[in-house]
Design an enzyme around this catalytic site. Sequence first.
Site, PDB file in Angstrom:
ATOM      1  N   GLU A 352       0.808  -1.230   0.000  1.00 11.78           N
ATOM      2  CA  GLU A 352       0.000   0.000   0.000  1.00 11.78           C
ATOM      3  C   GLU A 352       0.839   1.278   0.000  1.00 11.78           C
ATOM      4  O   GLU A 352       0.522   2.227   0.718  1.00 11.78           O
ATOM      5  CB  GLU A 352      -0.925   0.009   1.234  1.00 11.78           C
ATOM      6  CG  GLU A 352      -1.932  -1.109   1.228  1.00 11.78           C
ATOM      7  CD  GLU A 352      -2.794  -1.159   2.482  1.00 11.78           C
ATOM      8  OE1 GLU A 352      -3.983  -1.416   2.345  1.00 11.78           O
ATOM      9  OE2 GLU A 352      -2.267  -0.955   3.595  1.00 11.78           O
TER      10      GLU A 352
HETATM   11  C1  TNX Z   1      -4.460  -4.042   4.701  1.00  8.01           C
HETATM   12  S1  TNX Z   1      -2.673  -6.403   4.516  1.00  8.01           S
HETATM   13  C2  TNX Z   1      -3.198  -3.799   5.183  1.00  8.01           C
HETATM   14  C3  TNX Z   1      -3.038  -3.394   6.580  1.00  8.01           C
HETATM   15  C4  TNX Z   1      -4.347  -3.202   7.275  1.00  8.01           C
HETATM   16  C5  TNX Z   1      -5.298  -4.299   6.872  1.00  8.01           C
HETATM   17  C6  TNX Z   1      -6.606  -4.244   7.585  1.00  8.01           C
HETATM   18  C7  TNX Z   1      -1.689  -5.313   4.263  1.00  8.01           C
HETATM   19  C8  TNX Z   1      -0.416  -5.746   3.736  1.00  8.01           C
HETATM   20  N1  TNX Z   1      -2.047  -4.058   4.493  1.00  8.01           N
HETATM   21  O1  TNX Z   1      -2.289  -2.196   6.642  1.00  8.01           O
HETATM   22  O2  TNX Z   1      -4.126  -3.233   8.639  1.00  8.01           O
HETATM   23  O3  TNX Z   1      -5.515  -4.217   5.507  1.00  8.01           O
HETATM   24  O4  TNX Z   1      -7.414  -5.345   7.304  1.00  8.01           O
END
Ligand code: TNX
Length: 545
Positions: A352
């Site tokens: 992300e």
């Molecule tokens: C996605 S999974 C994210 C996390 C969040 C999560 C909440 C991932 C690699 N990144 O930063 O905590 O969703 O469900």
Amino acid sequence: MYIILNAGPVERRSRAFLSLVLLSGLVLTAACKRDLGSQAGAAVKTAPIDCIIPRPSSVVASEGKFVLQPGTAILVNGEDAEVRNVAEYLASRLRPATGFAFEVRPAAGAVANGHIQVGTISGDSMLGEEGYELKVSAEQVLLSAWKAEGLFRGVQTLRQLLPAAIEKPTVQTGQWEIQAGKVQDRPRFAWRGAMLDVSRHFFGVADVKRYIDEIAYYKLNRLHLHLSDDQGWRVEIRSWPKLATLGGSTQVGGGPGGYFSQADYSDIVAYAGSRYITIIPEIDMPGHTNAALASYPELNCSGKAPALYTGIEVGFSSLCADKELTYKFVDDVVRELAALTPGPYIHVGGDEASSTPEPAYKKFMTRVQKIVQDRGKQMIGWGEVAKMDGLSPQSLVQHWTDDANLPRLAAEAGAKVIMSPATRVYLDMKYTPSTALGQDWAARVEVRDGYTWDPATFISGVGEDQIIGVETPIWTETLATFSDLEYMAFPRLPGTAEIGWSAAAGRDWDEYRERLATHGARLAAMGVNFYRSPQVPWPDSVAYK
Ligand code: TNX
């Protein structure tokens, strides 16, 4: 009567034989519902032999029962200190509820005295690092393995063969019977992990140790600690001290946060090691870095530090890929963590990073991979890192989104994939629309959804050979207490543990849910908070608690 613990290669068996007993095991596991004779009115009940989670390769019941007695000893075969440690661990699990002493002593003397039959104790290298064999007769319990690690996994099976009350912390009355039979077992995947987010809400050493014990019970062997994110930096880094002292000073909702000193972290690593669980530290970058950016203005492209962050948005922060200081920072952090971490992996996040321009992201990840390797470790990254230039076949890619191209790219580069599809194994996803805790951006994941998928057929083009295993993450934006965490992890975590350990053939939801139902009393005896899913036929004793 004695329990003999033994490690070492003795008998040899062909694969054909193993698969034969495997088939007979499948027939037997269908009978977990059976009540194998409990004593009316007693606090403890005999556990059927075929309710083990994760389901073993082979289970064969036979006539008779072994009954723990006040004088039952645990005899250690051989001189290996590790084997002795596993024996001590077993004793420590059996003492509280029975009130018996469980003296741990060398087997040799007892053999000489003729009190026990050691026979041809079968430590079998065919069982691999983690496999074991457990033989129970009216006269003895014989647990054997090739490695102490296998014995440790076998101890979890032995615990599950005892009445659920064995998990209670105080002395219980009743007979401590174990159904006679033979279990032969080894895991399908080498990587069976859990991930704990200690950044969004901080969980201290005692909580982490408790989680380690809970995941060990289901034979998981990796604990990935998500140690940094926008809301908090949770491990002391001596060369950048404000990361922890300032960056760790809050959490989601504005509470006080916290961090692990290096001594705390080492304590966790050692505790996990005693349970044959490898700790994987994660420092998430270049995104998810607000806590670091708030602690050191010079890490920001602007040179200005943002405020600490206590919300739950993602994707707004980024390290500055164009600054040389950034790589000095990464190297310092990786160097210190690598020195504290005996396991071979450092997880660098990479997810992300929507505030990092794509060319900068690629350049950044390529340099970070080299830093990790130069510090003697293998890099792990979330799925997005598959886009980088020069992904190394030594690196691991953790698949979590529904973008199937990323794990395919990883597999093409020769890197192995850890399967963590959010729609199946994210323990922070709500069970149903009415689950108060958790999120639902990926899916609602009832117990059945978490169980009815297979890693090797989930993504076309990424098969068993490209997959190192499974890992079930728990993100803690909405989970402030350990009880909240348990409620979301259980009873889904045992399902993922089974997917990682047990053969795909014969895995069946209707059979599994009967087995899982018998674990309600075990979880309750341990004091674990869990969701009473209506999909699971819980016995009345645990159904409405
Ligand atoms: C996605 S999974 C994210 C996390 C969040 C999560 C909440 C991932 C690699 N990144 O930063 O905590 O969703 O469900």
